[in-house]
Design an enzyme around this catalytic site. Structure first.
Site, PDB file in Angstrom:
ATOM      1  N   ASP A  54      56.024-101.464  38.589  1.00 12.73           N
ATOM      2  CA  ASP A  54      55.216-100.256  38.709  1.00 12.73           C
ATOM      3  C   ASP A  54      55.645 -99.425  39.916  1.00 12.73           C
ATOM      4  O   ASP A  54      55.096 -98.350  40.175  1.00 12.73           O
ATOM      5  CB  ASP A  54      53.730-100.588  38.763  1.00 12.73           C
ATOM      6  CG  ASP A  54      53.347-101.493  39.923  1.00 12.73           C
ATOM      7  OD1 ASP A  54      54.204-101.768  40.777  1.00 12.73           O
ATOM      8  OD2 ASP A  54      52.181-101.917  39.964  1.00 12.73           O
ATOM      9  N   SER A  55      56.647 -99.901  40.640  1.00  7.67           N
ATOM     10  CA  SER A  55      57.298 -99.100  41.671  1.00  7.67           C
ATOM     11  C   SER A  55      57.953 -97.859  41.080  1.00  7.67           C
ATOM     12  O   SER A  55      58.326 -96.941  41.825  1.00  7.67           O
ATOM     13  CB  SER A  55      58.353 -99.939  42.402  1.00  7.67           C
ATOM     14  OG  SER A  55      59.203-100.594  41.473  1.00  7.67           O
ATOM     15  N   ASP A  93      55.593-104.885  34.641  1.00  6.57           N
ATOM     16  CA  ASP A  93      54.293-104.799  35.310  1.00  6.57           C
ATOM     17  C   ASP A  93      53.264-104.139  34.397  1.00  6.57           C
ATOM     18  O   ASP A  93      53.540-103.082  33.812  1.00  6.57           O
ATOM     19  CB  ASP A  93      54.403-103.950  36.578  1.00  6.57           C
ATOM     20  CG  ASP A  93      54.751-104.767  37.805  1.00  6.57           C
ATOM     21  OD1 ASP A  93      54.338-105.930  37.868  1.00  6.57           O
ATOM     22  OD2 ASP A  93      55.422-104.226  38.696  1.00  6.57           O
ATOM     23  N   LYS A 122      53.716-108.902  34.035  1.00  8.01           N
ATOM     24  CA  LYS A 122      53.297-109.337  35.368  1.00  8.01           C
ATOM     25  C   LYS A 122      51.976-108.677  35.714  1.00  8.01           C
ATOM     26  O   LYS A 122      51.807-107.474  35.457  1.00  8.01           O
ATOM     27  CB  LYS A 122      54.347-109.002  36.434  1.00  8.01           C
ATOM     28  CG  LYS A 122      53.945-109.470  37.848  1.00  8.01           C
ATOM     29  CD  LYS A 122      55.115-109.415  38.803  1.00  8.01           C
ATOM     30  CE  LYS A 122      55.449-108.017  39.259  1.00  8.01           C
ATOM     31  NZ  LYS A 122      54.364-107.426  40.089  1.00  8.01           N
ATOM     32  N   GLU A 124      48.843-108.389  38.861  1.00 11.37           N
ATOM     33  CA  GLU A 124      48.519-108.610  40.262  1.00 11.37           C
ATOM     34  C   GLU A 124      47.124-109.198  40.403  1.00 11.37           C
ATOM     35  O   GLU A 124      46.217-108.842  39.650  1.00 11.37           O
ATOM     36  CB  GLU A 124      48.582-107.289  41.037  1.00 11.37           C
ATOM     37  CG  GLU A 124      49.964-106.698  41.142  1.00 11.37           C
ATOM     38  CD  GLU A 124      49.984-105.448  42.010  1.00 11.37           C
ATOM     39  OE1 GLU A 124      48.934-105.106  42.599  1.00 11.37           O
ATOM     40  OE2 GLU A 124      51.047-104.806  42.088  1.00 11.37           O
ATOM     41  N   GLU A 191      54.303-111.469  47.881  1.00  7.64           N
ATOM     42  CA  GLU A 191      54.739-110.255  48.574  1.00  7.64           C
ATOM     43  C   GLU A 191      54.031-110.098  49.914  1.00  7.64           C
ATOM     44  O   GLU A 191      52.826-110.290  50.036  1.00  7.64           O
ATOM     45  CB  GLU A 191      54.474-109.011  47.720  1.00  7.64           C
ATOM     46  CG  GLU A 191      54.923-107.723  48.409  1.00  7.64           C
ATOM     47  CD  GLU A 191      54.919-106.496  47.519  1.00  7.64           C
ATOM     48  OE1 GLU A 191      55.293-105.415  48.002  1.00  7.64           O
ATOM     49  OE2 GLU A 191      54.544-106.624  46.341  1.00  7.64           O
TER      50      GLU A 191
END
Length: 274
Positions: A54-55, A93, A122, A124, A191
């Site tokens: 998602d960067s 993501d 993925k 979070e 992270e």
């Protein structure tokens, strides 16, 4: 599945193959990619995992954080990445608010795998996402976890700050990692946390840990490709190592091209048809 035929002898990197790396390596290599060109280059370099992160909202669209990313955008970029892959494992993501509930997360993850051809998603979070990870596993959708500095929660965290320096943060990260692992995640991104905590998490879970700003003790490492390649000429995070300075090289190439067009040196006879 990738639209390209696999070369002779090439074996896809699977969830099972990644999990098998935990006891003794080799360490897992992960980079982000957002289009077919860089995905193909990463695949040829035998990178193990390509993450459609998602960067993308920040490095591809100029957003200040990943929150504006949409599920449709993630699928669009993931579809392009998968077309460039013959071997690597592709994980995507799930964007902010795409998994606010288990049902929403299941629908989002199902769309990602069905519409892009990626192998996994993925998510979070810690204990709070364990029920989603468990349900995805029941439905045959592999899920990777992500604890520590979770970019989608940067407002709550007070910015992009290292996590796990207080006893409360450390306990939360450890509990979250164990809950994710118990729920069936096949790997966890760690992270932005102290090395000692990352080492403790790595030792406490039976699945691979993938570090980013978490020191060398993790079972693998991930970097955003723009940081690794030096595509941003002005900035690079402390935890990243620049393996190239492509930003400067691209800028110089554009300048030479512009100069040749203005002078009439391009196109020459060799670039023209008769």
């Amino acid at each position: 599945m990738s639209s390209q035929a696999k070369p002779p002898g090439a074996e896809s990197v699977t969830v099972a193959a990644l999990r098998a790396r935990k006891p003794g390596g080799p360490k897992i290599t992960v980079v982000t990619a957002y289009d077919v060109t860089f995905a193909r280059l990463a695949d040829r370099a035998e990178i193990d995992v390509v993450l459609v992160g998602d960067s993308l909202g920040m490095v591809m669209q100029g957003q200040s954080n990943p929150l504006p990313d949409t599920l449709d955008e993630m699928i669009y970029h993931a579809r392009a990445v998968v077309r460039g892959i013959t071997r690597a494992h592709v994980v995507v993501d799930l964007p902010f608010m795409a998994y606010a509930t288990v049902d929403e997360g299941v629908r989002a993850a199902g769309r990602v795998l069905k519409e892009s051809g990626a192998a996994a998603v993925k998510v979070e979070g810690g204990i709070e996402v364990a029920p989603l990870i468990a349900r995805l596993g029941e439905l045959g959708i592999p899920a990777m976890g992500h604890v520590g500095l979770t970019p989608q929660s940067f407002h709550q965290l007070g910015g992009f700050r290292v996590q796990g320096r207080t006893d409360a943060q450390k306990a939360k990260i450890l509990a979250g990692a164990k809950a994710i692992s118990d729920a069936g995640a096949y790997a966890i991104v760690l992270e932005g946390m102290p090395v000692s905590l990352a080492n403790e998490v790595t030792a406490s879970v039976p699945i691979p840990t993938i570090g980013i700003g978490a020191g060398p003790g993790c079972d693998g490492q991930v970097l955003v490709m723009h940081d690794l390649l030096g595509l941003d000429v002005a900035w690079s995070p402390r935890f990243a190592r620049r393996y190239a300075e492509l930003g400067r090289e691209v800028e110089a190439a554009f300048s030479r091209y512009a100069a040749d067009v203005r002078s009439g040196a391009f196109p020459a006879e060799a670039e023209s048809f008769k």
